[in-house]
Write an enzyme that holds these catalytic residues in place. Structure first.
Site: not given
Ligand code: EPZ
Length: 433
Positions: A24-25, A123, A128, A314, A406
């Site tokens: 999915k991701n 989610c 976020r 995840d 989802r």
């Molecule tokens: C991706 O989300 C995945 N989703 C998530 O999977 C996964 O949990 C996550 O990466 C971490 O591996 C998809 O790929 C569609 P991040 P993403 O930006 O990109 C912080 C699932 O269940 N951050 O890597 O939204 C954030 O708060 C989903 O399939 C900032 O600080 O996650 C977090 O603490 C849920 N500033 C960390 O970084 C930003 O601009 C990682 O977030 C962006 C993120």
């Protein structure tokens, strides 16, 4: 309003083999990156998920023709082709529904010079922010502003830059996707430092390369991207979903059964397999399959969820479910999303003994769980409750299964194939696709 539920009679060890779907991701950012292509894009191994349906709807609103070839038993194949390159506004209804829709920001900006994308929803797992997406695109020369809850980004032509993409909790997966997808059409060279290492980002990079992009360093935290004038089309097969594979292996483990998961990339599951062995399971690895046998007691095995190659955040909720039946005490810490413990209260309703403080859950293993009705508020928490229900004595009802649809394709069917007593009550999943 009655919600779709899973009704489970637990306590039966699972046995058998099951096939894993495409990731999915990987699919979601790759579908968004199809906006960059000047020729048709053909994707194989596409999972049949409501998030894929949501992304398809968004891309159609952005002028792409998205067609799906359903062939029985074979995974979905999808063709995406730009028919109208004018639209630049991502509809609120789509982006608010799914955070990954925010991945259209970089491609829209790079190809159409403007993008208007609502701040994302998705989610509810902690804060976020999108500051790293913003920082990366601004470094490439985009003008960004916030207007009525939307990010408005404009740039005549993006220009390569050296960008640090890490935040207080490490790299951003979709932040890397957005900035990499924009940099491939920028003028000059972009160096992305602290880029996300996740296999899904590597798969996106492979897709962009197939379109004609010039990217070095995929799989490392430093990417060198040399911008090109135009990208063509491509055929691309999505990598297997390592999170689904881990969830299926954990279903066998928590029921003290055995299973083989086919069509996986074991190299994407190293830490998960290492931890399953630490929890007392026998794990055997083939080229594209993993077999598990977990007949003895669950050994306590503490984990820290962190960026790849660590244990995936995840998988954290599903691991917590397994450890609720461990023969001892252990901890689960999530360094990526500190608030990702909504499943704990529901696991405790099933008889688990878990206490949370900040980003750490302390689990005192119990000899058994007792079935009851539970509800989850996010995709992976739902998966954790299904696993716990499979192990609990007696009936468990898991509410709000739309969260699960989802990210998991017909999980109930897969689990029934492994011998689980599980049925879907309410809307069939096709009604959402
Ligand atoms: C991706 O989300 C995945 N989703 C998530 O999977 C996964 O949990 C996550 O990466 C971490 O591996 C998809 O790929 C569609 P991040 P993403 O930006 O990109 C912080 C699932 O269940 N951050 O890597 O939204 C954030 O708060 C989903 O399939 C900032 O600080 O996650 C977090 O603490 C849920 N500033 C960390 O970084 C930003 O601009 C990682 O977030 C962006 C993120």
């Amino acid at each position: 309003m009655a919600t779709t539920q899973f009704r489970i009679i637990g306590g039966k060890p699972l046995h058998g083999q099951v096939r894993c779907e495409g990731a999915k991701n990987a699919a979601l950012p790759i579908m968004a990156a199809a906006l960059l292509a000047s020729e048709p894009v053909h994707l194989q191994n596409v999972p049949q998920l409501t998030d894929i349906a949501t992304q398809s709807k968004l891309l159609r609103r952005l002028g792409l023709a998205v067609s799906i070839e359903r062939t029985c038993e074979k995974p979905l194949e999808m063709t995406l082709e730009t028919m109208d390159a004018q639209p630049v506004v991502a509809p609120e209804s789509c982006v608010r529904q799914m955070r990954a829709s925010f991945c259209v920001l970089g491609p829209l900006l790079a190809r159409r010079r403007k993008a208007v994308v609502p701040l994302p929803g998705g989610c509810r797992i902690g804060d976020r922010p999108v500051d790293l997406h913003w920082k990366g695109l601004a470094a490439l020369g985009a003008d960004l502003r916030l207007e009525h809850g939307c990010v408005v980004a404009e740039a005549r032509r993006l220009t390569g830059a050296t960008i640090e993409l890490s935040g207080p909790r490490g790299p951003s997966v979709t932040g890397t996707a957005n900035v990499m997808s924009a940099a491939v059409l920028a003028r000059g060279v972009t160096i992305l430092r602290d880029a996300a290492l996740e296999p899904e980002i590597v798969d996106l990079g492979c897709f962009l390369t197939a379109l004609g992009a010039k990217i070095e360093g995929l799989g490392t935290s430093t990417l060198r991207i040399e911008g090109v004038e135009q990208l063509g089309g491509a055929r691309h097969r999505l990598i297997p979903d390592r999170i689904e594979a881990a969830t299926l292996l954990l279903a066998a483990a928590i029921t003290r059964g055995s299973a083989t998961v086919l069509d996986v990339r074991p190299d994407h599951l190293q830490t998960v397999l290492e931890k399953l062995r630490a929890a007392g399971a026998a794990v055997d690895v083939g080229a594209d399959r993993v077999s598990i046998a977990a007949t003895g007691p669950v050994q306590p095995a503490s984990v820290i969820a962190e960026p790849f190659p660590g244990l995936p955040t995840d998988v954290q909720a599903q691991w917590t479910a397994l450890m609720s039946l461990a023969d001892g005490t252990c901890t689960v810490q999530d360094l990526v999303f500190s608030g990702r413990f909504s499943h704990v209260a529901e696991l405790n309703r099933l008889g688990a003994c878990i206490a949370c403080r900040d980003d750490i859950a302390t689990i005192n293993g119990v000899p058994r769980l007792e079935g009851t009705s539970v509800a989850a508020s996010d995709l992976r928490a739902s998966a954790a409750l299904v696993l716990a229900g499979l192990a609990a004595d007696g009936p468990t009802t898991v509410e709000h299964i739309h969260h699960l649809d989802r990210g998991y394709q017909r999980l109930d069917e897969k689990l029934r194939r492994l011998g689980a007593q599980i049925e879907r009550i309410g809307l069939p999943v096709e009604s959402a696709l």
